[in-house]
Design a protein around this motif. Structure first.
Motif, PDB file in Angstrom:
ATOM      1  N   LYS A 143      22.999 -36.019 -28.806  1.00  0.00           N
ATOM      2  CA  LYS A 143      24.050 -35.058 -29.118  1.00  0.00           C
ATOM      3  C   LYS A 143      23.552 -33.650 -28.836  1.00  0.00           C
ATOM      4  O   LYS A 143      24.280 -32.815 -28.277  1.00  0.00           O
ATOM      5  N   ASP A 144      22.293 -33.358 -29.217  1.00  0.00           N
ATOM      6  CA  ASP A 144      21.708 -32.042 -28.942  1.00  0.00           C
ATOM      7  C   ASP A 144      21.664 -31.785 -27.430  1.00  0.00           C
ATOM      8  O   ASP A 144      21.991 -30.681 -26.958  1.00  0.00           O
ATOM      9  N   LEU A 145      21.273 -32.810 -26.664  1.00  0.00           N
ATOM     10  CA  LEU A 145      21.220 -32.673 -25.208  1.00  0.00           C
ATOM     11  C   LEU A 145      22.613 -32.408 -24.632  1.00  0.00           C
ATOM     12  O   LEU A 145      22.785 -31.572 -23.745  1.00  0.00           O
ATOM     13  N   GLN A 146      23.627 -33.133 -25.141  1.00  0.00           N
ATOM     14  CA  GLN A 146      24.988 -32.931 -24.650  1.00  0.00           C
ATOM     15  C   GLN A 146      25.496 -31.523 -24.995  1.00  0.00           C
ATOM     16  O   GLN A 146      26.157 -30.880 -24.179  1.00  0.00           O
ATOM     17  N   ASN A 147      25.185 -31.042 -26.192  1.00  0.00           N
ATOM     18  CA  ASN A 147      25.569 -29.673 -26.584  1.00  0.00           C
ATOM     19  C   ASN A 147      24.896 -28.638 -25.670  1.00  0.00           C
ATOM     20  O   ASN A 147      25.521 -27.677 -25.227  1.00  0.00           O
ATOM     21  N   THR A 148      23.622 -28.877 -25.397  1.00  0.00           N
ATOM     22  CA  THR A 148      22.893 -27.973 -24.512  1.00  0.00           C
ATOM     23  C   THR A 148      23.492 -28.021 -23.110  1.00  0.00           C
ATOM     24  O   THR A 148      23.669 -26.984 -22.453  1.00  0.00           O
ATOM     25  N   LEU A 149      23.841 -29.234 -22.643  1.00  0.00           N
ATOM     26  CA  LEU A 149      24.480 -29.388 -21.330  1.00  0.00           C
ATOM     27  C   LEU A 149      25.796 -28.619 -21.295  1.00  0.00           C
ATOM     28  O   LEU A 149      26.088 -27.905 -20.319  1.00  0.00           O
ATOM     29  N   GLU A 150      26.607 -28.736 -22.325  1.00  0.00           N
ATOM     30  CA  GLU A 150      27.876 -28.007 -22.386  1.00  0.00           C
ATOM     31  C   GLU A 150      27.635 -26.491 -22.358  1.00  0.00           C
ATOM     32  O   GLU A 150      28.359 -25.749 -21.676  1.00  0.00           O
ATOM     33  N   ASP A 151      26.613 -26.043 -23.077  1.00  0.00           N
ATOM     34  CA  ASP A 151      26.279 -24.610 -23.076  1.00  0.00           C
ATOM     35  C   ASP A 151      25.904 -24.159 -21.659  1.00  0.00           C
ATOM     36  O   ASP A 151      26.358 -23.113 -21.187  1.00  0.00           O
ATOM     37  N   TYR A 152      25.067 -24.987 -21.000  1.00  0.00           N
ATOM     38  CA  TYR A 152      24.673 -24.659 -19.623  1.00  0.00           C
ATOM     39  C   TYR A 152      25.882 -24.620 -18.687  1.00  0.00           C
ATOM     40  O   TYR A 152      26.002 -23.760 -17.834  1.00  0.00           O
ATOM     41  N   GLU A 153      26.777 -25.600 -18.853  1.00  0.00           N
ATOM     42  CA  GLU A 153      27.967 -25.635 -18.007  1.00  0.00           C
ATOM     43  C   GLU A 153      28.845 -24.405 -18.249  1.00  0.00           C
ATOM     44  O   GLU A 153      29.426 -23.849 -17.306  1.00  0.00           O
ATOM     45  N   VAL A 158      27.793 -21.418 -19.316  1.00  0.00           N
ATOM     46  CA  VAL A 158      27.090 -20.262 -18.738  1.00  0.00           C
ATOM     47  C   VAL A 158      27.208 -20.287 -17.214  1.00  0.00           C
ATOM     48  O   VAL A 158      27.439 -19.264 -16.574  1.00  0.00           O
ATOM     49  N   LYS A 159      27.094 -21.512 -16.616  1.00  0.00           N
ATOM     50  CA  LYS A 159      27.236 -21.630 -15.161  1.00  0.00           C
ATOM     51  C   LYS A 159      28.629 -21.219 -14.734  1.00  0.00           C
ATOM     52  O   LYS A 159      28.812 -20.496 -13.740  1.00  0.00           O
ATOM     53  N   LEU A 160      29.652 -21.643 -15.471  1.00  0.00           N
ATOM     54  CA  LEU A 160      31.031 -21.268 -15.163  1.00  0.00           C
ATOM     55  C   LEU A 160      31.190 -19.747 -15.241  1.00  0.00           C
ATOM     56  O   LEU A 160      31.805 -19.127 -14.358  1.00  0.00           O
ATOM     57  N   SER A 161      30.600 -19.162 -16.256  1.00  0.00           N
ATOM     58  CA  SER A 161      30.634 -17.709 -16.397  1.00  0.00           C
ATOM     59  C   SER A 161      29.924 -17.045 -15.217  1.00  0.00           C
ATOM     60  O   SER A 161      30.409 -16.032 -14.665  1.00  0.00           O
ATOM     61  N   CYS A 162      28.795 -17.601 -14.793  1.00  0.00           N
ATOM     62  CA  CYS A 162      28.061 -17.066 -13.634  1.00  0.00           C
ATOM     63  C   CYS A 162      28.892 -17.208 -12.365  1.00  0.00           C
ATOM     64  O   CYS A 162      28.917 -16.303 -11.516  1.00  0.00           O
TER      65      CYS A 162
END
Length: 155
Positions: free
Chosen positions: A13-23, A25-29
């Protein structure tokens, strides 16, 4: 075993949350990268428009300066043409007088004495010494002096 699975689910779950955060931030980038291109294109367009205005201003100033130069050149050329024509007339008149006086001087003594008074009058020049032309040259300093400063000031 259940305890291990539960621990792994929490980590997952922590990994999935981190993945969502990365996605996110990537979308924002991605959006920022697109906006950078839009900013760059708009800024480039504005720079080109501003420089075109400056170029047009400089072309207009150049045309005005050249026009003023041509106007002065026309005035000075007409003045010199008139002066030259006047000099040609006076040279012709003086040359005629010199020719007549030489002819009279070469005549026999009786003829010279008879025509002495009229010959003497003809030899006396009614014309004044020719005047040198002043102010005939183009005022180059007026057209070039402080040109950059005056154009910069107008901008």
């Amino acid at each position: 075993m259940v305890l291990f699975q539960e621990g792994l689910r929490i980590k997952m779950k922590d990994l999935q949350n981190t993945l969502e955060d990365y996605e996110q931030v990537k979308l924002s980038c991605d959006h920022t990268a697109e906006y950078i291109k839009v900013q760059s294109n708009n800024t480039e367009k504005q720079i080109k428009e501003d420089f075109e205005k400056l170029h047009q201003f400089l072309r207009d100033e150049e045309a005005a300066r050249i026009s003023a130069l041509w106007k002065e050149e026309g005035q000075k050329s007409r003045m010199m043409k008139e002066k030259i024509e006047q000099m040609v007339r006076e040279i012709s008149s003086l040359s005629d007088s010199i020719r007549v006086v030489k002819e009279k001087m070469g005549a026999d003594d009786v003829s010279l004495l008879q025509n002495y008074k009229s010959t003497l009058e003809r030899a006396q020049c009614a014309l004044q010494n020719p005047e040198r032309v002043s102010g005939a040259l183009i005022n180059v300093a007026k057209h070039l002096g402080n040109l950059k400063f005056r154009v910069w000031e107008k901008m």
